[in-house]
Every structure is written in C-alpha cells, then in structure tokens.
Design an enzyme around this catalytic site. Structure first.
Site, PDB file in Angstrom:
ATOM      1  CD  GLU A 192      -2.971  -0.796  -0.107  1.00 40.15           C
ATOM      2  OE1 GLU A 192      -3.010   0.322  -0.639  1.00 40.15           O
ATOM      3  OE2 GLU A 192      -3.620  -1.766  -0.531  1.00 40.15           O
ATOM      4  CB  CYS A 222     -14.592   2.669 -13.664  1.00 37.92           C
ATOM      5  SG  CYS A 222     -15.598   4.148 -13.576  1.00 37.92           S
ATOM      6  CB  CYS A 274     -19.644   2.025 -19.874  1.00 40.19           C
ATOM      7  SG  CYS A 274     -19.006   3.530 -19.134  1.00 40.19           S
ATOM      8  CB  CYS A 291     -18.853  -1.586 -16.288  1.00 41.41           C
ATOM      9  SG  CYS A 291     -18.949  -1.163 -14.548  1.00 41.41           S
ATOM     10  CB  CYS A 319     -23.279   3.034 -13.605  1.00 36.46           C
ATOM     11  SG  CYS A 319     -22.306   4.511 -13.928  1.00 36.46           S
TER      12      CYS A 319
HETATM   13 FE1  SF4 Z   1     -17.661   3.350 -14.554  1.00 40.01          FE
HETATM   14 FE2  SF4 Z   1     -20.316   3.439 -14.596  1.00 40.01          FE
HETATM   15 FE3  SF4 Z   1     -18.980   3.002 -16.832  1.00 40.01          FE
HETATM   16 FE4  SF4 Z   1     -19.037   1.148 -14.906  1.00 40.01          FE
HETATM   17  S1  SF4 Z   1     -20.741   1.874 -16.121  1.00 40.01           S
HETATM   18  S2  SF4 Z   1     -17.262   1.797 -16.104  1.00 40.01           S
HETATM   19  S3  SF4 Z   1     -19.039   2.418 -13.081  1.00 40.01           S
HETATM   20  S4  SF4 Z   1     -18.940   4.845 -15.613  1.00 40.01           S
END
Ligand code: SF4
Length: 510
Positions: free
Chosen positions: A99, A255, A262, A265, A271
């Site tokens: 970290e 992201c 997206c 994702c 989202c």
């Molecule tokens: Fe980021 Fe939302 Fe796109 Fe997922 S859907 S990558 S959380 S902006």
C-alpha cells in the site's frame, strides 16, 4: 492508483483532525451588542440519487462486483501473500508495504520493487534492523522517498514499542503507526484482518462519483467525507478485503479516467452516470424520429441546494458522457526551480556524488554536486557559482571556464518543476575529499546506479554520457532529426549545433 490514492489518503487525514476552525475572535465591548449575525444555512442533505439507499441494490452490486473480481483480478504478488500467509503480522506487513509503494506509483512499476523488498526484508523485524541507506538504495527510482523512510521508522516502532505485533484494527493502525493514514489503515485492516471497513482512494472516488453522479469537487473534505460514508456502507461484510480491492481494481482497469469501458463493466446496471448517458441517447434518437421527447429523470437534484451535484456554473456536459464525473478543483501549479549540477569525473573512471540533507526533498539521497540557481542568472555567473561550490567539496580551486555546459534536464517532482543545468568537468589527478564536509564519495558508474540516487540524477548522467559519445563521434549528430531533444526527458544539448555549424562552414580548398 497513483496520485489520487495519496490525495484521498491525505483528505482522509484532513477529516481525522477535523476541519480547521479559526479561534473565536475576541469581542470588544462595542461588539457585544444584542445583534447577532444570521447563522449560515446548514448544507442540505444529499438527495437519494447520490446514495445507495436500496438494500437489494447494494446486495446485487456487491455480488456482481465480487463475481467479476474472482474472474478477472490481476495476479499481483501482494495479493498472493495476503491470501496465503497464515501469520497475521506478516500478512499485515506484506499488505502495508504494498500500500505504501502503490501511493503515487503505478502497479507495473511497483511489482519489481515489492518483490525485491520482501525478499530482502520479509518481516517487520528484518526491516527494523536495516539502515536508512539500504532502504534508500532499494527505493531509488520509485520516487517520493520519504515513504520508505517512514515505513522503516514505523516498523521500528512496532518492534520496539508494540512487541512486534501489528495493531489489529484500522483505528489503531492509524493511531499508532506514523505515516499510516485513513486509507492505508483501512486497506491493511480489511485485507489482512477482514475488518468490514471501506476504503477511499483515487480509483474508488472515480467509481463512486460515477455510480452516483457526484459532481461536486471530489477533493473537498465534505465530499470525501460522504464518499467514506458510502464506502463503509457498501463494503461487503463477509469479504471486505476482496470487495475493497475489487472496487479499486474496477477503477484501475475498467472505470478508468479517460475512456471507461462501460460495456464491460460488472456494475453498469447500478451506474447513474451511464443511465444518464443512455437516456440522453434515447431522447436524441426519439427526436430524430420526430417523436415526443421523454423527459429523463436524470436531471440534477434541484436549484443549487444539493451538496453533491455539479456546481450550477459547470453543468453536465453531454460531450463528456460519464467522464463528467468526478470533478476536481483546478490543481495548483508546481513551483518552478532551477539548479546547476556538475558531473565531476576523476581520471575518467569515477564520479563525485554528495549526500543531500537528512530532511526535505530527496532527504538523504546522493546526487552530483548541485546548487540552486536564481531564474535569470547568466551563464557566466552560473559557472562562477558552481565553481565555487565545487571547491567546497574537493578542497581545490576550480576554474569556471573549465566547466563544460552539457544541456538541461527537466524533472517533475510532485510539486516542483525542476530544471537542472548540467555541466561536466574532468580532473586528471587524484582528488582527496575533505572528511569534515558533508558525506561525499567517488563512485564508478556501476556503483552510481546501485546507490541511493534519484531518477533525476540518472537522467543527468545519461545526458552527459550521450554528449560524450557525440563528441567522440561528431558525425552521428547530423543523423538526428532537426529539433529533436537529447536523450533524457526534456533535455536539450548545445552539442546538437555542431553538425549545423559544420554544414554552414564555407567549403575549404582541397
Ligand atoms: Fe464506470 Fe459506470 Fe462506466 Fe461502470 S458503467 S465503467 S461504473 S462509468
């Protein structure tokens, strides 16, 4: 991970000590009138679109994120240690080192440093016995050198004052270990001990701001506080360490700041930034078809009352899509600084390096003799000042005119835009260093690279070597593209003019 991770950790630190409150002004008799200033209106609580208020949705988000993490997580050495080390102190130490190294630094860069560090100092006890010089040598090139020093100081404290036992909660880690802020403490406690506490670093800030359309300044203590509350509420109770790593992994790989993926994702259905983009697209296509435009239910909360919405002066920009979030106040410009530095060579074999003071920038690291320069100092004056400075190190006069100007090297520290004006000087005879002056030594090139020297000094040496090569083989200079810079970031070299002069010289009779 990089800079935002540390920024968030620092912001967490701000919260720990609480907002700075000015002491009440002493009231004069005249002030003690019954008239009272109207109290400032309390900030309105955020509206529900910025929160995770539906327990079923929170559960679904946790489960989708963890399933994705189990499938897609990167194989990283600190994760292996955290998953396989049975001893809690060793496990916490292994996570702690990772970290600290990951603050301000990319994962790809950290891996090699981490492996070498853990091989050399596999336990707190081993690190506590190391010298600062050894720590700096291993840390050389990783940047932000005070991190290694503070890590070692804290390890010594655990060994000497806590009987070698790492504190077992985020609260105690933060309270008892110097250099461990709110983020680092929460990361160690959740990953090593399974404490159900959230984390907020730069990646988490980005993901949460997009998931919940948070457009207020994400570096402000008020917003950071809200994000900590959100992270603590979201964290999976049975797998907190994995959940936190999954959230950070999502920010690091999917992201991402500029072009988030997206479509891939695992939490896209949760989202709200993406939802807003989809509704805008649907609305635009309806318009094209000449149909009535549905009003999207994704507007900002209201007429300026929400503490998490974008400021009224900077509304949602459709061309940016989800990257409307997060938003930050403009960064402070780095300070501009100049220094003269001299690569002083002895008998063509060794270089003189000197040690920096034990506090401040690059504390305790080694460098070529250098001195700060006023911005507008003429070259002649620079040479004189540098010659005088060198004399204090080698105890014999240096002729300013013998210093050879090599060029400039630019290096960006976190808050300083540093330019080194590089000179070189070769000495034929032996030079004995004055042991009374600060630490200094002659090193071979190999020893130089193994020493605790900064990346900036390595760039300085590289530019010098390039220049030397060019001088010993002047023809090579003409092959360079016009305007190309010398090797080493941001460096320029007067030597690049040699071939041009040769080109312009009138032809000589055969
Ligand atoms: Fe980021 Fe939302 Fe796109 Fe997922 S859907 S990558 S959380 S902006």
């Amino acid at each position: 991970m990089s800079q935002l991770r540390a920024a968030a950790a620092a912001a967490g630190g701000l919260r720990r000590s609480g907002p700075r409150v000015a002491p009440p002004a002493r009231r004069s008799r005249k002030d003690a009138s019954p008239r009272r200033a109207a109290p400032a209106p309390a900030p309105s609580p955020p509206c529900s679109r910025h929160l995770f208020s539906d327990p079923a949705e929170t559960e679904a988000l946790r489960s989708n994120l963890l399933a994705w993490y189990d499938r897609c997580k990167r194989d990283l050495p600190w994760r292996t240690r955290a998953a396989t080390e049975p001893d809690a102190d060793r496990r916490a130490y292994a996570v702690w080192v990772s970290e600290i190294m990951l603050q301000q630094t990319q994962v790809a860069t950290v891996i090699d440093y981490y492996n070498r560090w853990m091989q050399k100092w596999p336990t707190l006890q081993a690190l506590a016995q190391a010298s600062l010089e050894e720590v700096n040598e291993l840390w050389a090139g990783l940047g932000y050198y005070s991190r290694g020093k503070r890590l070692q100081e804290a390890a010594r404290k655990v060994v000497s004052e806590l009987a070698g036992r790492m504190p077992r909660t985020a609260e105690d880690l933060q309270k008892l270990l110097p250099g461990v802020g709110r983020y680092t403490a929460a990361a160690i406690a959740s990953i090593s001990y399974g404490q159900a506490t959230g984390v907020v670093d730069g990646n988490v800030i980005r993901v949460l701001c997009r998931l919940r359309c948070i457009g207020a300044d994400s570096s402000s203590p008020a917003v950071i506080d809200r994000l900590w509350d959100m992270a603590n509420a979201l964290v999976d109770r049975s797998r907190p360490g994995d959940f936190n790593q999954a959230l950070m992994e999502l920010g690091a790989t999917v992201c991402v700041p500029k072009a988030p993926l997206c479509g891939e994702c695992p939490v896209k259905q949760h989202c709200r930034a993406r939802l807003r983009v989809e509704k805008e697209l649907a609305s635009a296509s309806q318009k094209l078809l000449g149909k009535a435009t549905p009003v999207p239910d994704v507007e900002d909360c209201g007429a300026g009352g929400c503490s998490l919405c974008p400021p009224a002066a900077e509304p949602w920009d459709s061309s940016l899509g989800v990257t409307n979030f997060p938003r930050k106040a403009a960064k402070k410009q780095p300070r501009v600084a100049r220094a003269a530095t001299c690569v002083l060579e002895r008998r063509g074999l060794e270089y003189l390096i000197v040690q920096r003071p034990s506090s401040g920038l690059l504390a305790g690291l080694w460098e070529f003799p250098s001195l700060p320069l006023a911005q507008d100092l003429q070259e002649e004056k620079q040479r004189e000042a540098l010659a005088e400075h060198l004399q204090t190190w080698i105890g014999q006069p240096v002729v300013a005119g013998d210093l050879q100007l090599i060029g400039e090297v630019v290096h960006i520290f976190s808050h300083i835009h540093q330019t080194y004006v590089v000179y070189s000087l070769s000495l034929d005879g032996d030079v004995t260093l004055d042991p009374a002056s600060s630490p200094s030594r002659w090193v071979t090139e190999k020893e130089f690279h193994a020493s605790a020297v900064s990346t900036a000094m390595k760039k300085v040496l590289k530019v010098c070597e390039k220049q030397r090569e060019k001088r010993s083989n002047p023809g090579q200079g003409s092959k360079r593209k016009r305007g190309a810079k010398a090797q080493g970031t941001g460096s320029t070299s007067p030597g690049t003019q040699l071939s041009l002069r040769a080109f312009l010289r009138p032809p000589t009779a055969p």
